[in-house]
Design a protein around this motif. Structure first.
Motif, PDB file in Angstrom:
ATOM      1  N   SER A 106      47.789 -31.731  -3.111  1.00  6.74           N
ATOM      2  CA  SER A 106      48.660 -31.731  -4.280  1.00  6.74           C
ATOM      3  C   SER A 106      49.284 -30.375  -4.563  1.00  6.74           C
ATOM      4  O   SER A 106      50.320 -30.294  -5.214  1.00  6.74           O
ATOM      5  CB  SER A 106      47.875 -32.193  -5.519  1.00  6.74           C
ATOM      6  OG  SER A 106      46.873 -31.252  -5.857  1.00  6.74           O
ATOM      7  N   ASP A 107      48.674 -29.284  -4.054  1.00  3.85           N
ATOM      8  CA  ASP A 107      49.215 -27.959  -4.363  1.00  3.85           C
ATOM      9  C   ASP A 107      48.671 -26.954  -3.355  1.00  3.85           C
ATOM     10  O   ASP A 107      47.519 -27.059  -2.920  1.00  3.85           O
ATOM     11  CB  ASP A 107      48.817 -27.541  -5.784  1.00  3.85           C
ATOM     12  CG  ASP A 107      49.513 -26.259  -6.222  1.00  3.85           C
ATOM     13  OD1 ASP A 107      50.545 -25.931  -5.628  1.00  3.85           O
ATOM     14  OD2 ASP A 107      49.007 -25.585  -7.141  1.00  3.85           O
ATOM     15  N   THR A 108      49.512 -25.990  -2.976  1.00  2.95           N
ATOM     16  CA  THR A 108      49.087 -24.927  -2.068  1.00  2.95           C
ATOM     17  C   THR A 108      49.707 -23.600  -2.493  1.00  2.95           C
ATOM     18  O   THR A 108      50.826 -23.567  -3.013  1.00  2.95           O
ATOM     19  CB  THR A 108      49.509 -25.209  -0.611  1.00  2.95           C
ATOM     20  OG1 THR A 108      50.943 -25.286  -0.542  1.00  2.95           O
ATOM     21  CG2 THR A 108      48.899 -26.496  -0.099  1.00  2.95           C
ATOM     22  N   THR A 109      48.962 -22.529  -2.293  1.00  2.00           N
ATOM     23  CA  THR A 109      49.487 -21.173  -2.476  1.00  2.00           C
ATOM     24  C   THR A 109      49.014 -20.333  -1.295  1.00  2.00           C
ATOM     25  O   THR A 109      47.932 -20.569  -0.743  1.00  2.00           O
ATOM     26  CB  THR A 109      48.992 -20.535  -3.791  1.00  2.00           C
ATOM     27  OG1 THR A 109      47.558 -20.481  -3.793  1.00  2.00           O
ATOM     28  CG2 THR A 109      49.469 -21.320  -4.992  1.00  2.00           C
ATOM     29  N   GLN A 110      49.831 -19.338  -0.920  1.00  2.76           N
ATOM     30  CA  GLN A 110      49.505 -18.499   0.220  1.00  2.76           C
ATOM     31  C   GLN A 110      50.080 -17.108  -0.027  1.00  2.76           C
ATOM     32  O   GLN A 110      51.208 -16.972  -0.500  1.00  2.76           O
ATOM     33  CB  GLN A 110      50.079 -19.098   1.505  1.00  2.76           C
ATOM     34  CG  GLN A 110      49.771 -18.292   2.768  1.00  2.76           C
ATOM     35  CD  GLN A 110      50.270 -18.993   4.015  1.00  2.76           C
ATOM     36  OE1 GLN A 110      50.404 -20.217   4.051  1.00  2.76           O
ATOM     37  NE2 GLN A 110      50.563 -18.228   5.054  1.00  2.76           N
ATOM     38  N   GLU A 111      49.301 -16.069   0.285  1.00  8.89           N
ATOM     39  CA  GLU A 111      49.736 -14.694   0.059  1.00  8.89           C
ATOM     40  C   GLU A 111      49.254 -13.819   1.213  1.00  8.89           C
ATOM     41  O   GLU A 111      48.100 -13.896   1.610  1.00  8.89           O
ATOM     42  CB  GLU A 111      49.181 -14.175  -1.269  1.00  8.89           C
ATOM     43  CG  GLU A 111      49.686 -12.800  -1.651  1.00  8.89           C
ATOM     44  CD  GLU A 111      49.212 -12.371  -3.022  1.00  8.89           C
ATOM     45  OE1 GLU A 111      49.529 -11.235  -3.438  1.00  8.89           O
ATOM     46  OE2 GLU A 111      48.515 -13.176  -3.679  1.00  8.89           O
ATOM     47  N   ARG A 112      50.170 -12.970   1.710  1.00  4.84           N
ATOM     48  CA  ARG A 112      49.847 -12.065   2.812  1.00  4.84           C
ATOM     49  C   ARG A 112      49.673 -10.645   2.258  1.00  4.84           C
ATOM     50  O   ARG A 112      50.501 -10.166   1.487  1.00  4.84           O
ATOM     51  CB  ARG A 112      50.946 -12.089   3.873  1.00  4.84           C
ATOM     52  CG  ARG A 112      50.622 -11.236   5.100  1.00  4.84           C
ATOM     53  CD  ARG A 112      51.768 -11.340   6.111  1.00  4.84           C
ATOM     54  NE  ARG A 112      51.864 -12.692   6.639  1.00  4.84           N
ATOM     55  CZ  ARG A 112      51.180 -13.152   7.665  1.00  4.84           C
ATOM     56  NH1 ARG A 112      50.307 -12.358   8.299  1.00  4.84           N
ATOM     57  NH2 ARG A 112      51.332 -14.401   8.081  1.00  4.84           N
ATOM     58  N   HIS A 113      48.612  -9.982   2.689  1.00  4.04           N
ATOM     59  CA  HIS A 113      48.299  -8.634   2.234  1.00  4.04           C
ATOM     60  C   HIS A 113      48.323  -7.690   3.433  1.00  4.04           C
ATOM     61  O   HIS A 113      48.089  -8.092   4.574  1.00  4.04           O
ATOM     62  CB  HIS A 113      46.923  -8.581   1.559  1.00  4.04           C
ATOM     63  CG  HIS A 113      46.717  -9.639   0.521  1.00  4.04           C
ATOM     64  ND1 HIS A 113      47.055  -9.482  -0.803  1.00  4.04           N
ATOM     65  CD2 HIS A 113      46.208 -10.894   0.620  1.00  4.04           C
ATOM     66  CE1 HIS A 113      46.760 -10.567  -1.477  1.00  4.04           C
ATOM     67  NE2 HIS A 113      46.238 -11.458  -0.635  1.00  4.04           N
ATOM     68  N   GLY A 114      48.579  -6.414   3.169  1.00  2.45           N
ATOM     69  CA  GLY A 114      48.623  -5.423   4.233  1.00  2.45           C
ATOM     70  C   GLY A 114      47.662  -4.281   3.992  1.00  2.45           C
ATOM     71  O   GLY A 114      47.507  -3.809   2.865  1.00  2.45           O
ATOM     72  N   VAL A 115      46.998  -3.850   5.070  1.00  2.60           N
ATOM     73  CA  VAL A 115      46.136  -2.673   5.054  1.00  2.60           C
ATOM     74  C   VAL A 115      46.520  -1.836   6.265  1.00  2.60           C
ATOM     75  O   VAL A 115      46.183  -2.180   7.404  1.00  2.60           O
ATOM     76  CB  VAL A 115      44.638  -3.047   5.104  1.00  2.60           C
ATOM     77  CG1 VAL A 115      43.783  -1.800   5.145  1.00  2.60           C
ATOM     78  CG2 VAL A 115      44.258  -3.908   3.908  1.00  2.60           C
ATOM     79  N   GLY A 116      47.242  -0.744   6.010  1.00  6.18           N
ATOM     80  CA  GLY A 116      47.745   0.028   7.132  1.00  6.18           C
ATOM     81  C   GLY A 116      48.738  -0.797   7.932  1.00  6.18           C
ATOM     82  O   GLY A 116      49.709  -1.331   7.393  1.00  6.18           O
ATOM     83  N   ASN A 117      48.488  -0.913   9.218  1.00  5.00           N
ATOM     84  CA  ASN A 117      49.354  -1.713  10.085  1.00  5.00           C
ATOM     85  C   ASN A 117      48.844  -3.137  10.269  1.00  5.00           C
ATOM     86  O   ASN A 117      49.431  -3.902  11.046  1.00  5.00           O
ATOM     87  CB  ASN A 117      49.487  -1.037  11.461  1.00  5.00           C
ATOM     88  CG  ASN A 117      50.188   0.306  11.374  1.00  5.00           C
ATOM     89  OD1 ASN A 117      51.071   0.492  10.536  1.00  5.00           O
ATOM     90  ND2 ASN A 117      49.779   1.242  12.231  1.00  5.00           N
TER      91      ASN A 117
END
Length: 302
Positions: A106-117
């Protein structure tokens, strides 16, 4: 006389329906008390029979209790937080599992995070499955990785559904009576009075039907929220035991980076200070210059 009689009937129908709704709410509690008393009486009378007939009475009582529990309207919800190796793969696995159970996402969320490269992904899926498959879906979510949190809740809404159905029956009966009065109304005032009352009753019926449908949907399909998190990367940097053990090239590059950082900080500081200089220091300098020249011009003549 006809108008008064019609208005009086409308008032009587409204009062009867109101009394019926209140009675329905009290009836649920009375019925529960009667069932409790009745259950106690049955247990008291069944005790001798259970003693004489061995263990058959106990097994029958357990079956009755299980049947009663199964007939309850239960809303099941839960939350599972898992650390997974691959977010996309776990998301695909859970989506396929839900589809296999006859449910849906019924619902989705997605998030990309960065640490250095390096990067890592976190997200959430809200899954709806038939109530009988809820526990299996929880196990599927736990199997995706390292479980951090598991929480499940069950809400019994049986009494609420019974109360809503009783209120709906009374309102439908009132609606039928008002429709009969509408057909018998002779004057415009009577027609408008009955129509207003009928419109209010129909609106209340639709509101309660929507509540009942929402509860039934939540009972039929349980909700599981799954939070997926990939491990946060940690750069593989090993600091030397002593500062002078740092390689020469690495030390030079670090110094260059430091110079660049300082130069950039100076530029940014000047950029921040420049408006204040133009707004405050420059006018003061101009006034001071004018005053000095005025003093140099007039002081010898004095």
């Amino acid at each position: 006389m006809s108008q008064r009689r019609t208005l009086l009937l409308v008032a009587v129908v409204a009062l009867v329906a109101l009394a019926g709704c209140n009675g329905a709410g009290n009836a649920g509690g009375s019925a529960d008390m009667e069932r409790a008393d009745g259950g106690a009486a049955v247990s008291a009378t069944a005790a001798p029979e259970a003693t004489s007939s061995g263990g058959s009475g106990g097994s029958g009582g357990d079956a009755s209790v299980q049947a009663n529990v199964q007939n309850r309207a239960l809303i099941k919800t839960g939350t599972v937080r898992v650390e997974v190796d691959d977010f996309q793969r776990s998301k695909a696995n859970l989506t396929a599992a839900v589809a296999g159970y006859g449910g849906f996402v019924s619902d989705t969320t997605q998030e990309r995070h960065g640490v250095g490269n390096e990067t890592y992904t976190t997200g959430r899926l809200v899954l709806r499955v038939p109530a009988e498959d809820f526990d299996a879906l929880v196990e599927d979510a736990k199997a995706e990785g390292d479980v951090e949190v598991v929480q499940t809740n069950t809400e019994d809404v049986t009494d609420r559904l019974v109360d809503l159905e009783a209120r709906l029956e009374n309102l439908r009966a009132q609606r039928d009576q008002l429709r009969d009065l509408y057909e018998q109304a002779n004057t415009t005032e009577d027609v408008l009075a009955v129509q207003r009352e009928l419109s209010g009753v129909q609106g209340e019926i639709e509101r309660l039907e929507a509540q009942k449908q929402s509860l039934e949907d939540r009972v039929a399909y349980s909700t599981l929220t799954v939070e997926l998190r990939e491990p946060r990367p940690t750069p593989n940097r090993v600091a030397p035991d002593r500062w002078y053990d740092t390689p020469v090239l690495s030390a030079f590059l670090q110094s260059v980076d430091g110079v660049v950082v300082v130069a950039r900080a100076l530029v940014v500081g000047v950029a921040y200070a420049l408006p204040y200089v133009l707004a405050f220091v420059l006018p003061v300098a101009l006034v001071g210059g004018v005053a000095y020249r005025y003093r140099e011009r007039w002081l010898p003549h004095q």
